[in-house]
Design a protein around this motif. Structure first.
Motif, PDB file in Angstrom:
ATOM      1  N   UNK A 244       0.825  -1.210   0.000  1.00  0.00           N
ATOM      2  CA  UNK A 244       0.000   0.000   0.000  1.00  0.00           C
ATOM      3  C   UNK A 244       0.863   1.265   0.000  1.00  0.00           C
ATOM      4  N   UNK A 245       1.946   1.253   0.764  1.00  0.00           N
ATOM      5  CA  UNK A 245       2.841   2.409   0.788  1.00  0.00           C
ATOM      6  C   UNK A 245       3.499   2.615  -0.582  1.00  0.00           C
ATOM      7  N   UNK A 246       3.869   1.517  -1.230  1.00  0.00           N
ATOM      8  CA  UNK A 246       4.460   1.602  -2.558  1.00  0.00           C
ATOM      9  C   UNK A 246       3.457   2.168  -3.557  1.00  0.00           C
ATOM     10  N   UNK A 247       2.198   1.740  -3.426  1.00  0.00           N
ATOM     11  CA  UNK A 247       1.146   2.248  -4.311  1.00  0.00           C
ATOM     12  C   UNK A 247       0.963   3.746  -4.119  1.00  0.00           C
ATOM     13  N   UNK A 248       0.989   4.193  -2.874  1.00  0.00           N
ATOM     14  CA  UNK A 248       0.865   5.626  -2.594  1.00  0.00           C
ATOM     15  C   UNK A 248       2.008   6.417  -3.232  1.00  0.00           C
ATOM     16  N   UNK A 249       3.214   5.899  -3.146  1.00  0.00           N
ATOM     17  CA  UNK A 249       4.363   6.571  -3.753  1.00  0.00           C
ATOM     18  C   UNK A 249       4.206   6.668  -5.267  1.00  0.00           C
ATOM     19  N   UNK A 250       3.706   5.600  -5.873  1.00  0.00           N
ATOM     20  CA  UNK A 250       3.475   5.615  -7.326  1.00  0.00           C
ATOM     21  C   UNK A 250       2.404   6.630  -7.699  1.00  0.00           C
ATOM     22  N   UNK A 251       1.347   6.706  -6.878  1.00  0.00           N
ATOM     23  CA  UNK A 251       0.293   7.694  -7.133  1.00  0.00           C
ATOM     24  C   UNK A 251       0.847   9.118  -7.053  1.00  0.00           C
ATOM     25  N   UNK A 252       1.691   9.368  -6.061  1.00  0.00           N
ATOM     26  CA  UNK A 252       2.284  10.704  -5.919  1.00  0.00           C
ATOM     27  C   UNK A 252       3.092  11.073  -7.151  1.00  0.00           C
ATOM     28  N   UNK A 253       3.889  10.119  -7.637  1.00  0.00           N
ATOM     29  CA  UNK A 253       4.719  10.358  -8.821  1.00  0.00           C
ATOM     30  C   UNK A 253       3.845  10.608 -10.047  1.00  0.00           C
ATOM     31  N   UNK A 254       2.807   9.801 -10.227  1.00  0.00           N
ATOM     32  CA  UNK A 254       1.918   9.971 -11.384  1.00  0.00           C
ATOM     33  C   UNK A 254       1.190  11.305 -11.331  1.00  0.00           C
ATOM     34  N   UNK A 255       0.759  11.712 -10.142  1.00  0.00           N
ATOM     35  CA  UNK A 255       0.079  12.997 -10.014  1.00  0.00           C
ATOM     36  C   UNK A 255       1.013  14.162 -10.308  1.00  0.00           C
ATOM     37  N   UNK A 256       2.272  14.016  -9.910  1.00  0.00           N
ATOM     38  CA  UNK A 256       3.257  15.064 -10.209  1.00  0.00           C
ATOM     39  C   UNK A 256       3.465  15.177 -11.720  1.00  0.00           C
ATOM     40  N   UNK A 257       3.523  14.047 -12.411  1.00  0.00           N
ATOM     41  CA  UNK A 257       3.689  14.067 -13.864  1.00  0.00           C
ATOM     42  C   UNK A 257       2.482  14.698 -14.544  1.00  0.00           C
ATOM     43  N   UNK A 258       1.276  14.440 -14.021  1.00  0.00           N
ATOM     44  CA  UNK A 258       0.066  15.026 -14.615  1.00  0.00           C
ATOM     45  C   UNK A 258       0.133  16.548 -14.603  1.00  0.00           C
ATOM     46  N   UNK A 259       0.658  17.095 -13.528  1.00  0.00           N
ATOM     47  CA  UNK A 259       0.638  18.546 -13.371  1.00  0.00           C
ATOM     48  C   UNK A 259       1.780  19.243 -14.090  1.00  0.00           C
ATOM     49  N   UNK A 260       2.762  18.481 -14.539  1.00  0.00           N
ATOM     50  CA  UNK A 260       3.944  19.104 -15.122  1.00  0.00           C
ATOM     51  C   UNK A 260       3.771  19.333 -16.623  1.00  0.00           C
ATOM     52  N   UNK A 261       4.165  20.515 -17.077  1.00  0.00           N
ATOM     53  CA  UNK A 261       4.138  20.864 -18.496  1.00  0.00           C
ATOM     54  C   UNK A 261       5.522  20.578 -19.081  1.00  0.00           C
ATOM     55  N   UNK A 262       5.607  19.599 -19.990  1.00  0.00           N
ATOM     56  CA  UNK A 262       6.902  19.164 -20.520  1.00  0.00           C
ATOM     57  C   UNK A 262       7.310  19.884 -21.805  1.00  0.00           C
ATOM     58  N   UNK A 263       6.508  20.867 -22.250  1.00  0.00           N
ATOM     59  CA  UNK A 263       6.818  21.519 -23.525  1.00  0.00           C
ATOM     60  C   UNK A 263       8.174  22.206 -23.480  1.00  0.00           C
ATOM     61  N   UNK A 264       8.450  22.929 -22.400  1.00  0.00           N
ATOM     62  CA  UNK A 264       9.734  23.614 -22.293  1.00  0.00           C
ATOM     63  C   UNK A 264      10.902  22.648 -22.313  1.00  0.00           C
ATOM     64  N   UNK A 265      10.744  21.537 -21.584  1.00  0.00           N
ATOM     65  CA  UNK A 265      11.805  20.522 -21.541  1.00  0.00           C
ATOM     66  C   UNK A 265      12.074  19.944 -22.925  1.00  0.00           C
TER      67      UNK A 265
END
Length: 314
Positions: A244-265
């Motif tokens: 469950x803790x591992x799943x939470x960490x994966x969710x945090x990472x996925x949510x961070x990716x959702x919010x990030x705009x990669x166009x500049x990169x």
């Protein structure tokens, strides 16, 4: 009038961290892969489910629902809000479950204040209050996928679009209710205690799915349950707790990716590649372009040999 509401995904990690950010404690969402009562029971304390389906556009509203019956009086005894804006139905569905479980669940100060403020409102005014809640809207929008090309707040659905809709099901006052803000009232599906919910919700969902052609598979079901880490700790199940803790960490990472705009990169990466090619000497850039064209032509020719249609490359 508040700003717009962006589209969010039907995702257990999105919904879990969205309600956590609203102040809800010890609750999470789990995606269900089968319509089996046992799968629901295995999740422990179950507060309700949220169902996502393709909305049948152009369908006229009837005085009677296709399944169950309208319970107009229930709107005075439970939380039910009309859906007054586009893109908010996911958050509205999860709020419909949680605000009807206040007492069983610690819904936090923000949602409790909202529930008390709208307690005497009719469904239409509750929907307007939700639409205009800056706190709920800002939390909702913080989980939208970043896109530099689409302004969801200005987008209006057309007849050609596939439109999807979230609705909530939960047991309130020993009755199984369907809470759909596009309907005029809560829909009752008969008597149902909290313990009976896993058995009684499955036939209701199956009947709804059966309204669609057999080829339609675009459905999603999320269960609203007590934080699964609590039960793992109570049982001393270290393996389940770690999972469950591992799943939470994966969710945090996925949510961070959702919010990030990669166009500049991506832009900087392309500039770096071009700069590297130019640094290789005169004619290196032209050779790079010609090599790329040659590879594209070869792929097109290979497709033609296999009978796969493709565009000609000039």
């Amino acid at each position: 009038m508040s700003g717009g509401w962006n589209t969010i995904e039907s995702d257990a990690g999105v919904f879990t961290y969205l309600i956590e950010k609203l102040g809800v404690k010890d609750v999470q969402f789990e995606e269900l892969l089968t319509l089996e009562p046992d799968e629901l029971r295995q999740l422990g304390k179950l507060y309700g489910v949220i169902f996502l389906f393709k909305y049948p556009t152009g369908e006229a509203r009837s005085d009677t629902p296709k399944d169950g019956s309208y319970d107009y009086e229930a709107a005075n005894n439970l939380f039910f809000a009309a859906q007054t804006i586009q893109n908010a139905c996911g958050t509205q569905a999860l709020i419909s479950v949680l605000l009807n479980k206040d007492g069983e669940v610690d819904i936090g100060k923000e949602l409790r204040d909202f529930k008390e403020f709208t307690g005497d409102f009719p469904p239409e005014f509750r929907g307007d209050a939700l639409s205009n809640s800056d706190v709920i809207r800002e939390v909702h929008n913080s989980f939208a996928r970043s896109s530099p090309f689409i302004d969801e707040t200005q987008r209006t659905a057309t007849e050609d679009d596939d439109i999807y809709h979230f609705i909530a099901y939960t047991s309130v006052n020993n009755n199984l209710y369907e809470l759909d803000g596009l309907q005029p009232a809560p829909i009752s599906h008969g008597s149902c205690t909290v313990h009976e919910f896993p058995d009684k919700i499955i036939p209701v969902l199956q009947r709804r799915i059966e309204r669609y052609p057999p080829t339609e598979i675009r459905f999603n079901l999320l269960a609203c349950v007590q934080d699964l880490r609590i039960r793992a700790r109570e049982l001393g199940d270290e393996e389940a707790l770690e999972a469950e803790e591992q799943k939470r960490n994966e969710w945090l990472w996925e949510n961070a990716l959702r919010r990030h705009n990669f166009v500049g990169f991506v832009g900087e990466l392309l500039k770096g590649v071009v700069k590297d090619r130019l640094s290789q000497g005169e004619g290196a850039y032209d050779k790079w372009v010609e090599d790329a064209k040659a590879k594209t032509r070869k792929r097109a020719e290979d497709k033609k040999k296999q009978g796969i249609p493709g565009d000609d490359i000039d």
